[in-house]
Design an enzyme around this catalytic site. Structure first.
Site, PDB file in Angstrom:
ATOM      1  N   ASP A 127      27.687 -29.257-104.698  1.00 22.76           N
ATOM      2  CA  ASP A 127      26.501 -29.252-103.823  1.00 22.76           C
ATOM      3  C   ASP A 127      25.273 -29.683-104.614  1.00 22.76           C
ATOM      4  OD1 ASP A 127      24.690 -28.515-101.580  1.00 22.76           O
ATOM      5  OD2 ASP A 127      24.066 -26.995-103.025  1.00 22.76           O
ATOM      6  N   LYS A 139      26.746 -22.169-100.831  1.00 27.30           N
ATOM      7  CA  LYS A 139      26.202 -21.275-101.863  1.00 27.30           C
ATOM      8  C   LYS A 139      26.383 -19.815-101.461  1.00 27.30           C
ATOM      9  CE  LYS A 139      22.385 -23.904-101.916  1.00 27.30           C
ATOM     10  NZ  LYS A 139      22.089 -25.318-101.949  1.00 27.30           N
ATOM     11  N   SER A 158      25.479 -27.262 -97.233  1.00 24.80           N
ATOM     12  CA  SER A 158      24.880 -27.022 -98.542  1.00 24.80           C
ATOM     13  C   SER A 158      24.465 -25.546 -98.675  1.00 24.80           C
ATOM     14  CB  SER A 158      23.677 -27.963 -98.703  1.00 24.80           C
ATOM     15  OG  SER A 158      22.871 -27.586 -99.767  1.00 24.80           O
ATOM     16  N   ARG A 174      21.254 -36.804-102.283  1.00 24.24           N
ATOM     17  CA  ARG A 174      20.662 -36.903-100.938  1.00 24.24           C
ATOM     18  C   ARG A 174      19.149 -37.006-101.020  1.00 24.24           C
ATOM     19  NH1 ARG A 174      22.393 -31.591 -98.753  1.00 24.24           N
ATOM     20  NH2 ARG A 174      20.987 -32.094 -97.068  1.00 24.24           N
ATOM     21  N   HIS A 183      19.667 -14.854 -96.105  1.00 22.82           N
ATOM     22  CA  HIS A 183      19.142 -16.105 -96.649  1.00 22.82           C
ATOM     23  C   HIS A 183      18.046 -16.635 -95.744  1.00 22.82           C
ATOM     24  CE1 HIS A 183      19.160 -20.004 -98.690  1.00 22.82           C
ATOM     25  NE2 HIS A 183      19.050 -20.526 -97.476  1.00 22.82           N
TER      26      HIS A 183
HETATM   27  N1  URA Z   1      18.396 -26.302 -98.913  1.00 18.50           N
HETATM   28  C1  URA Z   1      19.656 -26.414 -99.413  1.00 18.50           C
HETATM   29  O1  URA Z   1      20.119 -25.561-100.153  1.00 18.50           O
HETATM   30  N2  URA Z   1      20.341 -27.519 -99.095  1.00 18.50           N
HETATM   31  C2  URA Z   1      19.882 -28.486 -98.291  1.00 18.50           C
HETATM   32  O2  URA Z   1      20.574 -29.444 -98.042  1.00 18.50           O
HETATM   33  C3  URA Z   1      18.578 -28.359 -97.787  1.00 18.50           C
HETATM   34  C4  URA Z   1      17.857 -27.235 -98.110  1.00 18.50           C
END
Ligand code: URA
Length: 452
Positions: free
Chosen positions: A161, A187, A183, A168, A82
């Site tokens: 999320d 994933k 976050s 947010r 990632h």
């Molecule tokens: N990318 C994400 O997936 N989450 C965040 O909180 C910030 C960047």
């Protein structure tokens, strides 16, 4: 449990229990906690932070809020990679086939681009016929047969999320290390990887502008991985200029193909070899980094990585002949050179501005629903440290914009051209630059990067 008590607890800097965090996420996801209470809690986290244990509990609660991929039927150790997002970052297009050719199964869910950063799914869609949606069964079958599948993130992965991130975004609470780390990792965990290699970017085109912040984010994510039993390592890499030369979907696919053909830009190749070497070691396909890197280099030279790319494109319904003939990719109608206004050396390239200019050309999305043009983008002719003579091309815009009757570009186009030109800083003397990879963060700590 009362939500207001949990907000108060975090506001006063106390540690929340796993049950309290699970309650908060479950009830928010179900719509039983209103946005205003969740915003107050997110702001309390912003100021008070979270312990490693709390961050891991939050990650798991969000990972379990929707579908969780069971990649058990895929043979071998599934290693995901990632990147925290950058400009011209086409590493997945190279790394996927490269490490799959070395025997590491890659079952990847990827996203679309937003703002100044691109998304792997959009890039892959510039290949004619390539399908980004697959049933779970087909996805698993493809990874078992071909070693690699890349699909679009399904609608019901980590819904909590998704909801919290959107909240947010409008409550000034994005920039909190535990909230970002949980976050991202939620994933990855819901996508089912056994081990995770992270590329945390720092610099002008990155989410984390300072090296210090990038290291903290990397440490938080590695800690989460360690707590939840998924081996995780993170490289901290530079995003002070775009990666490679190409920015824009089809243009980036072309550059990825050149790299898989054994050529390609040096920085892209170096980063892919470093990330790939860790993927091979975590996937237990090499006993050490040097052995892994040698193996990957060989696969780039002997054509097997490119062959794997073709196999992968065919498996997802795409036209695999692009691997041999990248001219089949969509191309823009016109090319416009952006020339240097002075002679000297390139001492800075604002990666974010290059990304934004590419977005304004149509390569990226301003909002989630914007349409994009897969053929357009920017190809740099100069990178940091290069000498330049006044009038020489710094970059080439690949555009589909139409000239008006007077033969002029529209106003927006002139603005893009100015933005690209201003993104380059030219100075009379060469400057010192930071290395492409700064450090590696593992569960044992942080080490300065040494090439191997
Ligand atoms: N990318 C994400 O997936 N989450 C965040 O909180 C910030 C960047």
């Amino acid at each position: 449990m009362r939500t207001v008590d949990l907000i108060e607890k975090k506001r006063d800097g106390h540690e929340m229990t796993a049950e309290e965090i699970q309650y908060l996420i479950r009830e928010y996801n179900a719509g039983r906690i209103p946005d205003y209470q969740m915003s107050a809690w997110a702001m309390a986290v912003f100021f008070r932070g979270m312990s490693i244990r709390e961050t891991a509990d939050l990650t798991l609660a969000m990972a379990n809020s929707g579908d969780v991929m069971d990649l058990g039927p895929i043979h071998g150790i599934k290693v995901d990679k990632h990147s925290t997002g950058g400009v011209g970052d086409k590493t997945t297009l190279v790394l996927g086939p490269l490490v799959a050719a070395a025997g590491v199964p890659v079952a990847k869910m990827s996203g679309r681009g937003l703002g100044h950063t691109g998304g792997t799914i959009d890039k892959l869609e510039s290949i004619k016929g390539f399908a980004v949606e697959r049933t779970r069964q087909d996805f698993i079958l493809q990874v078992n047969e071909c070693g690699l599948a890349v699909i679009s993130q399904s609608g019901n992965i980590t819904p909590a999320d998704k909801k919290l991130y959107a909240l947010r975004d409008v409550t000034a609470t994005v920039n909190s290390i535990p909230l970002i780390a949980s976050s991202v990792m939620s994933k990855k965990i819901a996508s089912g990887a056994d081990a995770i290699v992270l590329d945390v970017k720092t610099g002008s085109g990155a989410f984390m502008k300072s090296l210090d912040e990038a290291v903290k984010l990397a440490q938080a994510m590695v800690n989460i991985g360690t707590q939840v039993g998924r081996e995780t390592i993170a490289l901290i890499s530079e995003m002070d200029q775009p990666l490679g030369f190409a920015v824009g979907n089809a243009l980036e696919v072309r550059e990825a193909i050149e790299t898989l053909q054994g050529g390609g830009p040096e920085d892209l190749k170096l980063l892919c070899l470093a990330l790939g070497a860790y993927m091979l070691v975590l996937g237990k396909k090499a006993s050490g980094l040097q052995e892994a890197k040698d193996r990957l280099q060989e696969l780039l030279v002997n054509g097997l990585a490119l062959e794997k790319f073709s196999e992968f494109i065919s498996a997802q319904g795409g036209d695999a002949s692009v691997a041999q003939n990248p001219d089949l990719l969509p191309s823009a109608g016109r090319q416009i050179e952006i020339s240097a206004g002075a002679s000297g050396y390139v001492t800075a390239i604002n990666a974010e501005d290059i990304g934004l200019a590419a977005m304004m050309l149509g390569a990226g999305r301003e909002t989630k629903d914007s349409a994009i043009d897969l053929s357009v983008g920017i190809v740099l002719r100069k990178k940091l440290g290069d000498p330049v003579v006044m009038g020489e091309a710094l970059a080439v815009l690949h555009t589909n914009s139409i000239r008006n009757e007077a033969g002029n570009h529209d106003k927006k186009h002139s603005e893009i051209e100015r933005k690209v030109q201003k993104a380059f800083q030219i100075s009379p003397h060469p400057a010192q630059f930071r290395p492409l990879i700064h450090a590696v963060v593992t569960k044992d700590g942080i080490k300065e990067w040494k090439d191997f």
